[in-house]
Enzyme design. Structure first.
Site, short mmCIF file in Angstrom:
data_model
loop_
_atom_site.label_atom_id
_atom_site.label_comp_id
_atom_site.label_asym_id
_atom_site.label_seq_id
_atom_site.Cartn_x
_atom_site.Cartn_y
_atom_site.Cartn_z
CD GLN A 220 7.82 -25.56 -10.74
OE1 GLN A 220 7.53 -24.50 -10.23
NE2 GLN A 220 7.00 -26.60 -10.75
NE ARG A 367 3.12 -30.21 -2.20
CZ ARG A 367 4.08 -30.37 -1.31
NH1 ARG A 367 4.53 -29.35 -0.64
NH2 ARG A 367 4.58 -31.55 -1.08
CB CYS A 368 -2.79 -27.23 -7.59
SG CYS A 368 -4.35 -27.18 -8.44
CD GLU A 736 -1.25 -32.04 -7.91
OE1 GLU A 736 -0.24 -31.53 -8.40
OE2 GLU A 736 -2.29 -32.22 -8.52
#
Ligand code: CDP
Length: 781
Positions: A220, A367-368, A736
């Site tokens: 990522q 996802r945070c 997110e």
């Protein structure tokens, strides 16, 4: 109702279909495992069956006899080459590449085997013989903090305590809580879970004819990998080329550098052939970055009218064997300070103590935005506990305590400056859309009949867009992001960014930003990310930072292109530059609407007739955001519970989000649907469990459940638009939000349904068995 933009624009706010989808839908995506090279070898990793054990001996002779096996390496080999340990992105710890002296968690990497086929490599890994002597296991942070067994004697400080972090006014909070008319406290655990991307992690390492490392990887953050690899291996950074091709979901799992990557590079160097390493599902679930595992003691104080007086949160965090959370350097507990949520709380204090245990390392931001999900769950759950204590409707308690529209920019008690918001408006819209009053009536009728129906609300605020360079860095690298735009003679062009989409639709939305700023066709703006030879340096995509940071860089770079274009337009229009204005997506002579040139015409002139101006049409921007963005939302869940079986049915779920200016409503809706599905899974199905002996009990998708379309509820969505005042196009992140905001709504709905039975809290995942036990009056935590 769906996500909508508020005003009609040239390219922003359009429900443009994703440009990348034809490729994916036709199976034409190109993932790391699709890469094949002549002479390529395959790597497999031998892993520890023990959670904690001394390694007495490793015998590779049988493994070397497996046909096709070319080499086996162990921790000692790597140590001799100075590659035994890997710095974690957190900056406070290091991680063994292959076990040295002892293993610290089940499935830890012990030896790497390189072979002609994947099958031979796996057979070779099975044939590695390791003599272990088991050591006592520490399987939770509360045992860990007693320091009876020191897990990491390699560290200077002989304790399992990793760090203490705190923020806020400790004494003031204690005083305010003591003098509060009402006070509640609740232990809330956000269980250990795993992002479980459909594509697991993997890489192909190859030293080309020039001796340059060509490294294809599911990353990522490809640029950060390049720098980290240069620092770890000593290979000059210009001799490293990192490429992240298509990625099948990341969710934070593909931020850390994993041991398998280092082994593949070492194998390629040692054997002079390309090496591919692709982990299995079990390896992904058992050894790559897990998420959460925060045990939070939350206390809220209020006056008799339900006005909040103070918040105190004390957390024990389980970080596993190495502190491999990829948080910004100054924030060991990430953005946990956003735990005051959407509420005007006069005084607060939050602290986190992290501990080593015999579990896989991680604590990644699934996802945070770095521990925002834990923080949001804590405050949103605690608000319901307080509402119950006060005998107040959970909606009314929130309404009384919201930060008001006129208070923005709002300085929170824990040090953030919230950029913008209108929480009352979003709440009101959600209540109207779901028909809250009718639901309350229905619930009262059902309760009278003994039926269990619950309504759960979550009015969360996030902090995304890491981040301003004065506060944010990873391994010392400031967390800016970047964009480079080139417009070709025909008005088509490309934008390259330092981010990397893993399914978020950047190929579409980045093109929309460029098209909006330049009045061009988004279909003819190509987006390129993930190649460190071509993309400008950026910190990558995670924590919903792409839109707040790279999205801003793209808008600024496009505006620079426009400034250059204005000069050429002046030349074409035969007026001074000051007489040219950008109006209705064209250049126009001020006050003369008939005299215009389009950006396409200017682009052609930039290469054919630039006049006195420098030819070409391109610009670059490195964007250092002045502040974070603070998206928020109101989520409402409606559940029915079967008294006999404990089965929870999510009958309705509404998400009303505010992420400022919406670039593409269709993409945002997709992000919300996906994130809600993950939030649903966390609330009801998912936990990475370890038994007391440190055995991982969730090593595959029959034990770690991923929802299918059969279980997944129908999602209803809506939005409000409160632009970020400091972002060039007013956009905030959104990816997110649904994962952050939804777990509390689900659990609050279940607890609300069970409230007539005296239930005040239930731990996630809310399984049928836990609910059934709660109905029977048993222990549900
Ligand atoms: O960093 P990441 O891409 O995961 O998250 P994000 O910045 O929230 O963006 C997710 C996707 O939603 C991207 O394609 C964004 O361009 C899009 N988005 C949007 O269309 N409008 C917004 N206000 C925010 C995001």
């Amino acid at each position: 109702m769906s996500i909508e933009a508020t005003e009609e624009r040239h390219a922003l706010g359009h429900r443009m279909k994703r440009k990348e989808d034809p490729r994916f839908l036709q199976g034409q995506g190109r993932y790391v495992d699709d890469i094949a090279m002549p002479g390529m070898l395959f790597a497999a990793i031998a892993r520890s069956p023990y959670p904690h054990a001394t390694i007495k001996n490793i015998d590779i002779s049988e493994a070397m006899k497996v046909p096709g096996v070319k080499a086996v390496i162990t921790g000692k080999d790597l140590e001799a080459a100075g590659l035994g340990w890997l710095p974690t992105f957190h900056g406070y710890d290091k991680q063994m590449v292959l076990a040295i002296g002892k293993v610290l968690f089940q499935y830890q990497e012990v030896a790497a085997v390189f072979a002609e086929t994947r099958g031979a490599a796996e057979d070779g890994a099975e044939a590695v013989q390791v003599e272990y002597e088991p050591l006592p296991v520490v399987a939770d942070p509360f045992t860990s903090r007693k320091d009876e067994v020191i897990l990491r004697p390699d560290r200077e400080q002989k304790t399992n305590h990793i760090y203490h972090w705190e923020v806020g006014d400790k004494d003031g909070t204690a005083r305010a809580l003591e003098s509060s008319a009402k006070r509640v406290s609740q232990r809330i655990w956000f269980q250990r879970c795993h992002p479980a991307p459909l594509e697991p992690c993997g890489c192909v390492a190859h030293f080309d004819a020039m001796g340059r490392l060509q490294f294809y990887v599911t990353s990522q953050a490809p640029h950060v990998y390049r720098t980290a690899l240069a620092l770890v291996t000593g290979i000059p950074e210009d001799k490293i080329h990192v490429v992240s091709p298509d990625i099948g979901g990341g969710f934070g799992n593909k931020v850390p550098v994993y041991p398998g990557y280092v082994c593949a590079i070492v194998g390629a160097l040692k054997l002079g052939r390309p090496v591919k390493w692709i982990e299995t599902r079990t390896e992904n679930l058992t050894s790559t970055g897990f998420a959460r595992d925060y045990h939070m003691d939350v206390e809220l104080g209020a006056d008799r009218n339900g006005r909040l007086t103070a918040l105190r949160v004390s957390t024990a965090a389980d970080h596993g064997a190495f502190d491999a959370a990829a948080d910004p350097t100054k924030y060991p507990a990430g953005m946990f300070g956003v735990v005051t949520g959407s509420y005007d709380i006069p005084v607060a204090h939050a602290e986190v103590d992290a501990y080593f245990t015999n579990k896989a390392p991680g604590g990644i931001a699934y996802r945070c935005s770095f521990r925002v999900t834990e923080a949001s769950y804590a405050i949103e759950r605690a608000m319901d506990v307080l509402a119950d204590e006060l005998g107040l409707d959970a909606v009314e308690l929130r309404r009384r305590n919201f930060i008001k529209k006129e208070q923005f920019p709002y300085p929170s008690a824990l040090g953030f400056t919230y950029d913008s918001g209108d929480y009352h408006q979003t709440l009101d819209k959600a209540l109207e859309m779901i028909g809250y009053q009718d639901l309350l009536k229905e619930q009262a009728e059902k309760r009278a009949r003994g039926e269990l129906m619950g309504i759960g609300i979550s009015t969360f605020t996030e902090v995304v867009g890491a981040g301003p360079s004065k506060h944010f860095d990873i391994l010392g690298i400031k967390m800016f992001d970047s964009a480079e735009i080139r417009i070709h003679p025909t008005g088509a062009g490309f934008v390259r960014a330092g981010t990397k989409s893993q399914g978020q639709g950047h190929e579409t939305t980045w093109a929309q930003i460029v098209a909006e700023e330049l009045g061009l066709d988004p279909q003819t703006i190509m987006v390129e990310e993930g190649d460190t030879d071509t993309a400008p340096y950026g910190l990558g995509t995670y924590a919903s930072r792409s839109t707040p940071v790279a999205g801003a860089a793209i808008a600024v770079a496009a505006r620079r292109v426009r400034e250059k274009a204005r000069k050429i337009a002046a030349h074409l229009l035969e007026v001074g530059e000051a007489d040219v204005e950008w109006k209705d997506y064209k250049f126009q002579v001020k006050g003369v609407p008939a005299k215009t040139v389009t950006m396409k015409e200017v682009a052609f002139a930039a290469y054919t007739n630039p006049g006195p101006n420098e030819p070409g049409l391109e610009a670059t921007n490195y964007y250092d955001p002045p502040n974070m963005t603070f998206p928020y939302g109101t989520y409402i869940a409606v559940v029915d519970i079967d008294r006999e079986t404990g089965e929870v049915k999510v009958r309705r779920f509404l998400a009303v989000d505010d992420c400022g200016t919406v670039i593409n409503p269709l993409v945002v809706e997709g992000q919300i649907h996906g994130g809600l599905t993950e939030g649903f899974a966390i609330a009801f199905m998912q936990e990475i469990q370890y038994d007391r002996d440190g055995n991982n009990l969730n090593t595959n998708f029959t034990d770690y459940l991923v929802p299918t379309s059969l279980e997944t509820p129908h999602w209803e969505t809506g939005n409000t638009v409160t632009p970020s005042p400091h972002h060039p196009i007013g956009a905030k992140g959104v990816g997110e939000s649904p994962n952050v905001g939804s777990p509390a709504a689900f659990v609050n709905a279940v607890v609300d349904a069970l409230a007539p039975l005296g239930v005040r809290h239930i731990e996630m995942p809310v399984t049928r068995e836990k609910v059934w036990r709660a109905i029977q009056g048993g222990n549900v935590a």
